[in-house]
Structures are given as structure tokens and as C-alpha cells.
Design a protein around this motif. Sequence first.
Motif, PDB file in Angstrom:
ATOM      1  N   THR A 137       0.843  -1.192   0.000  1.00 30.93           N
ATOM      2  CA  THR A 137       0.000   0.000   0.000  1.00 30.93           C
ATOM      3  C   THR A 137       0.880   1.243   0.000  1.00 30.93           C
ATOM      4  O   THR A 137       1.777   1.367   0.838  1.00 30.93           O
ATOM      5  CB  THR A 137      -0.922   0.035   1.235  1.00 30.93           C
ATOM      6  OG1 THR A 137      -1.751  -1.131   1.243  1.00 30.93           O
ATOM      7  CG2 THR A 137      -1.794   1.277   1.221  1.00 30.93           C
ATOM      8  N   ALA A 138       0.638   2.151  -0.944  1.00 29.64           N
ATOM      9  CA  ALA A 138       1.351   3.423  -1.008  1.00 29.64           C
ATOM     10  C   ALA A 138       0.351   4.552  -0.793  1.00 29.64           C
ATOM     11  O   ALA A 138      -0.743   4.541  -1.366  1.00 29.64           O
ATOM     12  CB  ALA A 138       2.051   3.589  -2.351  1.00 29.64           C
ATOM     13  N   VAL A 139       0.726   5.526   0.041  1.00 31.45           N
ATOM     14  CA  VAL A 139      -0.157   6.635   0.379  1.00 31.45           C
ATOM     15  C   VAL A 139       0.502   7.933  -0.073  1.00 31.45           C
ATOM     16  O   VAL A 139       1.658   8.204   0.273  1.00 31.45           O
ATOM     17  CB  VAL A 139      -0.446   6.688   1.889  1.00 31.45           C
ATOM     18  CG1 VAL A 139      -1.539   7.705   2.181  1.00 31.45           C
ATOM     19  CG2 VAL A 139      -0.828   5.315   2.429  1.00 31.45           C
ATOM     20  N   GLU A 140      -0.226   8.749  -0.837  1.00 24.73           N
ATOM     21  CA  GLU A 140       0.290  10.033  -1.338  1.00 24.73           C
ATOM     22  C   GLU A 140      -0.854  11.042  -1.388  1.00 24.73           C
ATOM     23  O   GLU A 140      -1.871  10.804  -2.044  1.00 24.73           O
ATOM     24  CB  GLU A 140       0.895   9.858  -2.734  1.00 24.73           C
ATOM     25  CG  GLU A 140       1.256  11.147  -3.446  1.00 24.73           C
ATOM     26  CD  GLU A 140       2.144  12.082  -2.632  1.00 24.73           C
ATOM     27  OE1 GLU A 140       1.839  13.286  -2.559  1.00 24.73           O
ATOM     28  OE2 GLU A 140       3.140  11.587  -2.073  1.00 24.73           O
ATOM     29  N   LEU A 191       2.227   8.767  -9.567  1.00 25.79           N
ATOM     30  CA  LEU A 191       2.586   7.511  -8.902  1.00 25.79           C
ATOM     31  C   LEU A 191       1.847   6.339  -9.545  1.00 25.79           C
ATOM     32  O   LEU A 191       2.441   5.305  -9.865  1.00 25.79           O
ATOM     33  CB  LEU A 191       2.252   7.621  -7.414  1.00 25.79           C
ATOM     34  CG  LEU A 191       2.745   6.514  -6.480  1.00 25.79           C
ATOM     35  CD1 LEU A 191       2.808   7.031  -5.047  1.00 25.79           C
ATOM     36  CD2 LEU A 191       1.862   5.278  -6.520  1.00 25.79           C
ATOM     37  N   ARG A 192       0.536   6.502  -9.750  1.00 21.02           N
ATOM     38  CA  ARG A 192      -0.242   5.437 -10.385  1.00 21.02           C
ATOM     39  C   ARG A 192       0.271   5.155 -11.797  1.00 21.02           C
ATOM     40  O   ARG A 192       0.374   3.991 -12.210  1.00 21.02           O
ATOM     41  CB  ARG A 192      -1.719   5.822 -10.440  1.00 21.02           C
ATOM     42  CG  ARG A 192      -2.409   5.914  -9.092  1.00 21.02           C
ATOM     43  CD  ARG A 192      -3.916   6.075  -9.280  1.00 21.02           C
ATOM     44  NE  ARG A 192      -4.578   6.355  -8.018  1.00 21.02           N
ATOM     45  CZ  ARG A 192      -4.900   7.566  -7.599  1.00 21.02           C
ATOM     46  NH1 ARG A 192      -4.610   8.627  -8.349  1.00 21.02           N
ATOM     47  NH2 ARG A 192      -5.495   7.743  -6.439  1.00 21.02           N
ATOM     48  N   ALA A 193       0.577   6.211 -12.536  1.00 25.33           N
ATOM     49  CA  ALA A 193       1.068   6.040 -13.907  1.00 25.33           C
ATOM     50  C   ALA A 193       2.396   5.301 -13.926  1.00 25.33           C
ATOM     51  O   ALA A 193       2.638   4.449 -14.792  1.00 25.33           O
ATOM     52  CB  ALA A 193       1.201   7.398 -14.591  1.00 25.33           C
ATOM     53  N   ASN A 194       3.273   5.600 -12.976  1.00 26.32           N
ATOM     54  CA  ASN A 194       4.567   4.921 -12.929  1.00 26.32           C
ATOM     55  C   ASN A 194       4.420   3.452 -12.553  1.00 26.32           C
ATOM     56  O   ASN A 194       5.139   2.594 -13.068  1.00 26.32           O
ATOM     57  CB  ASN A 194       5.503   5.639 -11.956  1.00 26.32           C
ATOM     58  CG  ASN A 194       6.101   6.895 -12.561  1.00 26.32           C
ATOM     59  OD1 ASN A 194       6.326   6.963 -13.773  1.00 26.32           O
ATOM     60  ND2 ASN A 194       6.365   7.889 -11.733  1.00 26.32           N
ATOM     61  N   VAL A 217      -0.515  -2.976  -6.479  1.00 19.47           N
ATOM     62  CA  VAL A 217      -0.292  -1.957  -5.453  1.00 19.47           C
ATOM     63  C   VAL A 217      -1.568  -1.153  -5.204  1.00 19.47           C
ATOM     64  O   VAL A 217      -2.210  -0.661  -6.137  1.00 19.47           O
ATOM     65  CB  VAL A 217       0.845  -1.008  -5.869  1.00 19.47           C
ATOM     66  CG1 VAL A 217       1.049   0.083  -4.823  1.00 19.47           C
ATOM     67  CG2 VAL A 217       2.133  -1.801  -6.071  1.00 19.47           C
ATOM     68  N   GLU A 218      -1.927  -1.028  -3.941  1.00 22.46           N
ATOM     69  CA  GLU A 218      -3.033  -0.172  -3.545  1.00 22.46           C
ATOM     70  C   GLU A 218      -2.505   1.237  -3.334  1.00 22.46           C
ATOM     71  O   GLU A 218      -1.603   1.453  -2.524  1.00 22.46           O
ATOM     72  CB  GLU A 218      -3.662  -0.688  -2.245  1.00 22.46           C
ATOM     73  CG  GLU A 218      -4.792   0.184  -1.723  1.00 22.46           C
ATOM     74  CD  GLU A 218      -5.291  -0.249  -0.358  1.00 22.46           C
ATOM     75  OE1 GLU A 218      -6.490  -0.090  -0.089  1.00 22.46           O
ATOM     76  OE2 GLU A 218      -4.473  -0.751   0.450  1.00 22.46           O
ATOM     77  N   VAL A 219      -3.042   2.214  -4.066  1.00 26.66           N
ATOM     78  CA  VAL A 219      -2.640   3.614  -3.922  1.00 26.66           C
ATOM     79  C   VAL A 219      -3.783   4.377  -3.260  1.00 26.66           C
ATOM     80  O   VAL A 219      -4.909   4.408  -3.774  1.00 26.66           O
ATOM     81  CB  VAL A 219      -2.296   4.251  -5.280  1.00 26.66           C
ATOM     82  CG1 VAL A 219      -1.937   5.732  -5.101  1.00 26.66           C
ATOM     83  CG2 VAL A 219      -1.135   3.503  -5.947  1.00 26.66           C
TER      84      VAL A 219
END
Length: 307
Positions: free
Chosen positions: A126-129, A138-141, A150-152
Amino acid sequence: MIDPMIRSVPLSFFRPLRQAVRDLPRWNPVRIAATIVLRRAALANRHHLAGRLTEIRPLDEPMLSFEAVDSMVMDAVFWFGVRGYEGTAARIWTDLCQRAESVLEIGGNVGLFSVLGARASSGIYTAVEPVPVVAATLRANLARNGLTRVEVLEAAVVSGDEVRNVALNLPDEGRKMPVGAHLVDDVEVVGRSTRTQIVVPGLPIRQLADGRDLIKIDAEGIEAVLLADIRALLVDRRPNLLIEVLPEAKRLGEMLAALASEANYQIHVLPAWGSDRIVTVPAASFTSELPRTYNSKDVVLSTGPLN
């Protein structure tokens, strides 16, 4: 001073210098000279690099692809590579993610560590931004690199038990993708510029951290508040931690020293430049100013030695 003549030089001209940074030891004089030239080239191409490229591919990680955006992070990755920019932290994060079953990354920015970690991880990630335009990048990368698991979460991370809206300061960095966005309240590091403020959702760290065995926090000054809120969890379950520690964050330094002593963590400082040697320090001697003496702001608290 920005030299417009350097900007007119084809980017291919700098490839041998970028390769020298990739291939030579940090103490090598040729590498040092190449780094100096590349810093001038990076300054001359500030805000223009994204327009000259269709993607960012670091020479030391050529299988990776990143969006060509106006970002200090992406500029540095292009000119110096992943390890040239982040030093030992990139390698250690990859190793930690490879062994982890559930990863939480707070402050994902444009996704450099998210891509590195998610490629290595086979578990939950899980990544939080909180900044909308940065979270979109971030999602595009992640998508560019085929990382669909990956959960954003587009939000800030806060203390307490309730989801609530919080004010987020976007600094005047002159970049479309800021790196220093931070909460207005409870932040230990002060005196930063302001371009604008926005309101974003705030997610409780207690809920996010529950069940994780690896946590990374780069939250621009609120790290001490977040760690204090989950201190009981950290002492009980002892997940590995990668924390950004700025010299001004004195409360954070004191908390990490006390936490390491109480939970029997080892404290490791990860140099960003000048050396590839990980420095393990006694908990009693750790302060927020100590990482800077090793050209670092990245600290790992682990339950065992690092590779």
C-alpha cells in the motif's frame, strides 16, 4: 548560475558521464568530475528535461520506466541513476520489501520507492500520497512497470482513530510535482515556503499500520506524531521501519532512540552519497542530527542486521 549553452547540448552527449556515475566507485576522481558536470547539466535543464524526453529510464535500472514529469526526483534519477540519487536506501528498501509480507509506504511521491519495492515484494503493498497530481503520477509509474497489485491511497496519514479532512501545504518549489508537501498541523519541521494549501482526506495510521511487517514514512515532519500514535504496535510486533529523519526533527530523533531501546531495534543510517557503507549506531547515541554526519536522512530500524 544557469548556463543556457549547456541546455542546447544533446542529452546523448552526457551519457558517458552518466555511465561513469553508474559504474565507478564513489571515491573515483573520474566519477567525482562526472558528477560535477552532471549537476551543472541538471541545473541548466531544470523544468526542461521533461520536455526533452518521452520517459525516464535510469541507467542503473534500465528495466524501469518512469513518466517524464517536472519532478526533482525524476530529474535526479535521469542524471545520476537510482543509486546515484538515493544511495544505499534504494538497495536496502528493495531487500526489505523482498522479505516482507505486508508493506506500507507513507509519502509515495511520484513512485520511485513504490516501483522499486513493489517489484521486489510478493505480498500486500500500500502506497499513500496526498497530492492529487503527484498521486496520479505515482499510479502512472506503477502502470508503466506492470505493477497492478499496489493499492494507492490518495490521502494524508494522521494520528487518531477517525478519518478526517486535513490541510496540506504545497510548498513553492517551482515544480509541478512537489516533494515537500506537508500537513499544516502537528508538523515538527517549520519555516517552509507556501504556494497554496489544499484540503485532503486524512487516514488514521493505526488502521493502516495494523498487520504490516514493513513501514516506510517520509511525511515531511509529522513522523514523530505518527510513530507515537502506533508506538504500542511497534513495540509489540516490531515491523521493520524506514524513516526520513531531518536534522530539525529533534522529537523524532529522541523517539527513535527510545523506541529502539524499548523494542530492541537496531538503528542503521543509510548514506545517500560519499559512501556505500551502512552505519549501525547505538540507540543511546542516536539523535536527529546524526544521519547528516553520514550524508543521510534515511534511517532503518530493524530486528536484525541489514544485508
